[in-house]
Design an enzyme around this catalytic site. Structure first.
Site, short mmCIF file in Angstrom:
data_model
loop_
_atom_site.label_atom_id
_atom_site.label_comp_id
_atom_site.label_asym_id
_atom_site.label_seq_id
_atom_site.Cartn_x
_atom_site.Cartn_y
_atom_site.Cartn_z
N ASP A 89 0.85 -1.19 0.00
CA ASP A 89 0.00 0.00 0.00
C ASP A 89 0.88 1.25 0.00
O ASP A 89 1.89 1.32 0.71
CB ASP A 89 -0.89 -0.03 1.25
CG ASP A 89 -1.71 1.23 1.40
OD1 ASP A 89 -2.73 1.35 0.71
OD2 ASP A 89 -1.32 2.08 2.20
N ASP A 112 -6.32 7.34 -6.71
CA ASP A 112 -7.76 7.11 -6.63
C ASP A 112 -8.42 8.31 -5.95
O ASP A 112 -8.09 8.65 -4.82
CB ASP A 112 -8.03 5.84 -5.81
CG ASP A 112 -9.47 5.35 -5.95
OD1 ASP A 112 -10.38 6.20 -6.13
OD2 ASP A 112 -9.69 4.14 -5.87
N LYS A 116 -16.88 9.70 -3.67
CA LYS A 116 -18.03 9.78 -2.76
C LYS A 116 -17.60 10.34 -1.42
O LYS A 116 -16.56 9.95 -0.88
CB LYS A 116 -18.66 8.40 -2.59
CG LYS A 116 -19.28 7.84 -3.87
CD LYS A 116 -19.93 6.50 -3.64
CE LYS A 116 -20.55 5.97 -4.93
NZ LYS A 116 -21.18 4.64 -4.75
N ASP A 148 -7.10 13.79 -12.71
CA ASP A 148 -8.14 14.24 -13.63
C ASP A 148 -9.38 14.68 -12.88
O ASP A 148 -10.36 15.09 -13.50
CB ASP A 148 -8.51 13.11 -14.59
CG ASP A 148 -9.19 11.95 -13.86
OD1 ASP A 148 -8.61 11.46 -12.86
OD2 ASP A 148 -10.29 11.54 -14.26
#
Length: 212
Positions: A89, A112, A116, A148
């Site tokens: 990780d 990532d 949400k 992005d």
């Protein structure tokens, strides 16, 4: 450092329970600097960067072993000697497995965004992660970020701007060979890419804490 299911010549390193930080300066004893690709994915950027800068050691981090194995095989097939891969990780690796003051430049491309709201706590950029970045960077070390996702970009800059330990610098724009698969896709789709780069201040330049 290589478990039984990896080729002993593999460039991949897997953390073991109780591991100390990886010996990066032993991995790259004769190199002018060590760079870190945090979330190296399919390795397109990492491979291009390594070939363009053979004098620099590069470390790629990713969680997906299957993907890292493909990167590993490709790098060894092309004779690339200045790369090591860590399967772990990103947050854990930066916090615990990278030695203090060893990274001259770090790249965090398209992490990532966890869009949400209930998942925002999973985003990579947090005060603790920024503390870890400060620890691992050399004096005047640099981090380049690309995303992005506009909301995540605002999150990142909002985290970094108040931190007096860093200064904003002009964003790094990779050449076409160094563009990740994500970036090439976004360019093809004419989607914007948001870039941000920051540099560690020299200790003497960090303002003292405010006292009332």
């Amino acid at each position: 450092m290589h478990p039984f299911n990896l080729d002993p010549d593999s460039l991949i390193h897997l953390p073991q329970p109780g591991d100390n930080p990886f010996p990066l300066t032993e991995w790259f004893p004769a190199y002018t600097g060590i760079e870190l690709d945090i979330g190296c994915g399919k390795g397109r950027f990492l491979e291009a960067r390594a070939k363009a800068h053979p004098e620099t050691g590069l470390v790629g981090i990713d969680r997906m072993l299957k993907r890292l194995r493909k990167v590993d095989r490709r790098l060894r097939r092309t004779g690339c000697q200045n790369v090591r891969l860590i399967r772990a990780d990103a947050d854990y690796t930066v916090t615990y497995l990278i030695p203090t003051g060893t990274i001259s430049t770090g790249f965090i491309y398209f992490p990532d965004p966890w869009p949400k709201r209930r998942h925002h706590s999973r985003r990579l950029f947090s005060p603790a992660f920024v503390d870890a970045l400060f620890r691992i960077l050399t004096a005047s070390g640099i981090i380049h970020v690309a995303t992005d996702h506009e909301d995540y970009f605002r999150w990142i800059t909002g985290t970094m701007h108040p931190d007096d330990r860093f200064i904003e610098i002009p964003p790094y724009r990779p050449n076409p060979d160094e563009q990740t698969d994500f970036e090439r896709q976004f360019i093809q789709e004419q989607r914007p890419v948001y870039r941000y780069s920051f540099q560690k201040r020299l200790i003497d330049a960090i303002p003292p804490p405010h006292t009332p």
